[in-house]
Enzyme design. Sequence first.
Site, PDB file in Angstrom:
ATOM      1  N   GLU A   1     -47.264  17.633 -63.141  1.00 30.63           N
ATOM      2  CA  GLU A   1     -47.927  17.412 -64.442  1.00 30.63           C
ATOM      3  C   GLU A   1     -49.388  17.851 -64.375  1.00 30.63           C
ATOM      4  O   GLU A   1     -49.944  18.105 -63.306  1.00 30.63           O
ATOM      5  CB  GLU A   1     -47.882  15.923 -64.827  1.00 30.63           C
ATOM      6  CG  GLU A   1     -46.581  15.459 -65.447  1.00 30.63           C
ATOM      7  CD  GLU A   1     -46.419  15.851 -66.905  1.00 30.63           C
ATOM      8  OE1 GLU A   1     -47.242  16.648 -67.424  1.00 30.63           O
ATOM      9  OE2 GLU A   1     -45.469  15.361 -67.542  1.00 30.63           O
TER      10      GLU A   1
ATOM     11  N   ARG B   1     -47.925   2.718 -65.885  1.00 27.90           N
ATOM     12  CA  ARG B   1     -48.710   3.760 -65.236  1.00 27.90           C
ATOM     13  C   ARG B   1     -49.261   4.701 -66.292  1.00 27.90           C
ATOM     14  O   ARG B   1     -48.754   4.774 -67.420  1.00 27.90           O
ATOM     15  CB  ARG B   1     -47.878   4.557 -64.226  1.00 27.90           C
ATOM     16  CG  ARG B   1     -46.782   5.430 -64.839  1.00 27.90           C
ATOM     17  CD  ARG B   1     -46.377   6.519 -63.866  1.00 27.90           C
ATOM     18  NE  ARG B   1     -45.202   7.286 -64.271  1.00 27.90           N
ATOM     19  CZ  ARG B   1     -45.198   8.286 -65.140  1.00 27.90           C
ATOM     20  NH1 ARG B   1     -46.304   8.628 -65.782  1.00 27.90           N
ATOM     21  NH2 ARG B   1     -44.076   8.940 -65.399  1.00 27.90           N
TER      22      ARG B   1
ATOM     23  N   ASN C   1     -49.955   8.350 -68.037  1.00 27.44           N
ATOM     24  CA  ASN C   1     -49.179   9.572 -68.212  1.00 27.44           C
ATOM     25  C   ASN C   1     -50.124  10.704 -68.606  1.00 27.44           C
ATOM     26  O   ASN C   1     -50.930  11.140 -67.795  1.00 27.44           O
ATOM     27  CB  ASN C   1     -48.058   9.364 -69.237  1.00 27.44           C
ATOM     28  CG  ASN C   1     -46.933  10.359 -69.069  1.00 27.44           C
ATOM     29  OD1 ASN C   1     -46.488  10.600 -67.950  1.00 27.44           O
ATOM     30  ND2 ASN C   1     -46.461  10.945 -70.159  1.00 27.44           N
TER      31      ASN C   1
ATOM     32  N   ASN D   1     -47.674  11.537 -74.677  1.00 30.01           N
ATOM     33  CA  ASN D   1     -47.809  12.876 -74.117  1.00 30.01           C
ATOM     34  C   ASN D   1     -48.793  13.699 -74.937  1.00 30.01           C
ATOM     35  O   ASN D   1     -49.654  13.135 -75.603  1.00 30.01           O
ATOM     36  CB  ASN D   1     -46.424  13.539 -74.015  1.00 30.01           C
ATOM     37  CG  ASN D   1     -45.874  13.502 -72.602  1.00 30.01           C
ATOM     38  OD1 ASN D   1     -46.563  13.818 -71.645  1.00 30.01           O
ATOM     39  ND2 ASN D   1     -44.622  13.109 -72.474  1.00 30.01           N
TER      40      ASN D   1
ATOM     41  N   ASP E   1     -43.176  17.637 -74.605  1.00 33.95           N
ATOM     42  CA  ASP E   1     -43.879  16.970 -73.510  1.00 33.95           C
ATOM     43  C   ASP E   1     -45.360  17.328 -73.651  1.00 33.95           C
ATOM     44  O   ASP E   1     -45.943  17.148 -74.711  1.00 33.95           O
ATOM     45  CB  ASP E   1     -43.280  17.420 -72.171  1.00 33.95           C
ATOM     46  CG  ASP E   1     -43.542  16.445 -71.031  1.00 33.95           C
ATOM     47  OD1 ASP E   1     -44.698  16.000 -70.896  1.00 33.95           O
ATOM     48  OD2 ASP E   1     -42.622  16.146 -70.262  1.00 33.95           O
TER      49      ASP E   1
END
Length: 324
Positions: free
Chosen positions: A22, A126, A128, A178, A230
Amino acid sequence: MPDIKKYKITEPYLDLQCGLGEAPFWEKKRNTLRFVDIVKQKLHLVNLTEGPSSHKQWDLDFNIGTTADIEGNDKEFVFGGKLGYGIMDRETGKSTWIQKMWTDEERKPDGGGKPGKGETREVRMRSNDGSVDVKGRYFVGAMNDPAVVDALTDEGVLFRLDPDGSIHRMKESVSIPNGMSWTLDNKFMYFTDSPSGKIMKYPYDVETGNPSWDKGETFFTCPIEGGVPDGHAQDEEGFFWVALFGTGKVVRVNTEGEVVAEIECPTRCVTCPGFAGTELFITSAEEESPDEYPWSTKYQGGIFKIDVGVRGCPLNRFKYEVKA
């Protein structure tokens, strides 16, 4: 309907077999690409002048989902990680938390919350994706951590870290936060909650840093069945390059939300594109259904590169005003 320009990538620039690659980010002064592997808890760096042989990685004690440069500080960068916001020395890998996301109450046992698993909210969440606005505020979305929970819920939150070090909860009830960015005139903010299949567009008050969530409009809907938007990157023409997770494709979308170009990648789970000049680097993840899509496993988790002939929109730097 505009004609769609076609690109095809047949092999990776770096065959790293990331668990969840990522956040590709171009360090322009160094001509270095940095990116993360959330699942395997790694930070990767590669000098683009020297090529793939220059690749190095840091093994981390926690996962990082997103990074950004800091205004006036080329030695360190800011990140959104497992517990909140931190700063990392890019030469040594040493890090410091500067603002935790979760309150004291959210660090207490709560029976697993919505997922029914994870002793505390802090444990089962968490960071992102994330992005910095023109005023130097760093937006980071937090979600359920798949390494902890069995099923993702809408327990996620979009946070904003301001230059003065204060943290703000901007949006609740998010599943997988996202791709986020702003129109070139900064009058609107784009935000993606992947399971919705859409990128939404909201009026944005650049002076206060507040989107008008109640006035959102659908900007883009994934046109491929089984895929979701995404991460995305914006180019200098204000168009978007959107990774469609689960499709093996990255599409270029114009300001009207129409697909005008398509990049075919040799693995299905593409996650995020990022510009370095006119070259687009694309991260990917491990194939989620290897038995159903065996073709996708050879280069799963690879980093891909293609020249698309247009430069990326310059990225904003986090303006950190707190003195150590």
